[in-house]
Design an enzyme around this catalytic site. Structure first.
Site, short mmCIF file in Angstrom:
data_model
loop_
_atom_site.label_atom_id
_atom_site.label_comp_id
_atom_site.label_asym_id
_atom_site.label_seq_id
_atom_site.Cartn_x
_atom_site.Cartn_y
_atom_site.Cartn_z
N ASP A 56 0.84 -1.07 0.10
CA ASP A 56 0.10 -0.07 -0.07
C ASP A 56 0.79 1.09 0.14
OD1 ASP A 56 -2.12 -2.04 0.33
OD2 ASP A 56 -2.92 -1.07 2.13
N HIS A 207 3.99 -2.16 3.21
CA HIS A 207 3.84 -0.68 2.80
C HIS A 207 5.25 -0.32 1.85
CE1 HIS A 207 0.86 -0.67 5.83
NE2 HIS A 207 0.09 0.50 5.01
ZN LIG Z 1 -2.76 3.41 3.08
#
Ligand SMILES: [Zn+2]
Length: 245
Positions: A56, A207
């Site tokens: 993400d 991430h």
């Molecule tokens: Zn996010």
């Protein structure tokens, strides 16, 4: 970035509880990745042995290319939930993700908390991002992960109207604030192995970017992805979310 349920930043959600749910129940429905009260979403099917690596908040100019290399070393495909504004600024990098065979999803344009964003803006965040990604890659965007996992019933409904399948997760740790790749990987392995014992696939969040900092250092997350790929290379199958629809 996604924060665990009940993190302090969500304290403001209580104001929305007038909708009829008690504060705790509203927060659960709005934020807990396993809750379906505010609409169904893909988490992971009952297929132990399948792992979906998802990333993400990218693309990130330094760490996304490194991650693409790590995935290529293991001949693994993953799913990238990109922020529209970062993608628009780095179209070459977005194309590189797509050309490497990875799936690209919509993570909104600017990472707002959509449980507290008015509908017209939610629609715009999703529409602008899908359009930008589609213009860059030429491929239709099929998946949407809400920032922070935050939603209300209208959010998933609008996503579906735009042809986007909502996606949450079932394996996450605070990789964005943990400097040790070993610890990130260890926490995720515990979750993955626990899911496996319960007969489930794992939808793993890491991430490669940071929604507050376009140049966030994601070395620990990228290294942790490499450790997961090494650990499960022989015993498991790494899939993109396309395998689960
Ligand atoms: Zn996010």
């Amino acid at each position: 970035m996604i924060s665990p349920f009940a993190a302090g930043m969500y304290g403001g959600l209580g104001v929305a509880a007038g909708a009829g749910l008690a504060v705790g129940a509203y927060a659960y429905a709005s934020l807990w990745p396993g809750s379906r009260i505010f609409g169904a979403a893909i988490t992971a099917p009952a297929r132990p042995g399948e792992l979906a690596l998802t990333f993400d908040d990218g693309p990130n100019a330094t760490w996304t290319p490194r991650l693409i290399d790590v995935l290529a070393q293991h001949e693994a495909r993953a799913t990238f939930f990109l922020l529209g504004n970062r993608a628009a600024a780095q179209p070459e990098l977005v194309r590189r993700i797509a050309t490497a065979g990875h799936t690209i999803g919509n993570h909104s344009w600017s990472h707002p908390n959509l449980s507290r964003t008015r509908s017209s803006r939610v629609r715009e965040e999703l529409r602008q991002t899908s359009e930008t990604l589609q213009q860059i890659t030429g491929a239709r965007v099929k998946f949407f992960r809400p920032p922070f996992g935050a939603r209300r019933p209208a959010v998933f409904r609008m996503a579906r109207e735009m042809g986007l399948e909502p996606v949450l997760w079932n394996a996450m740790t605070s990789d964005w604030s943990e400097p040790s790749a070993d610890r990130i990987a260890e926490h995720l392995m515990k979750k993955i192995d626990g899911l496996e014992r319960r007969g489930r696939a794992a939808n793993i969040v890491l991430h490669d970017g940071g929604h507050r900092d376009a140049a966030a250092n994601r070395e620990p997350s990228v290294k942790a992805a490499g450790l997961l790929l090494e650990r499960y290379a022989r015993s498991h199958r790494f899939v993109t979310l396309d395998a689960w629809i």
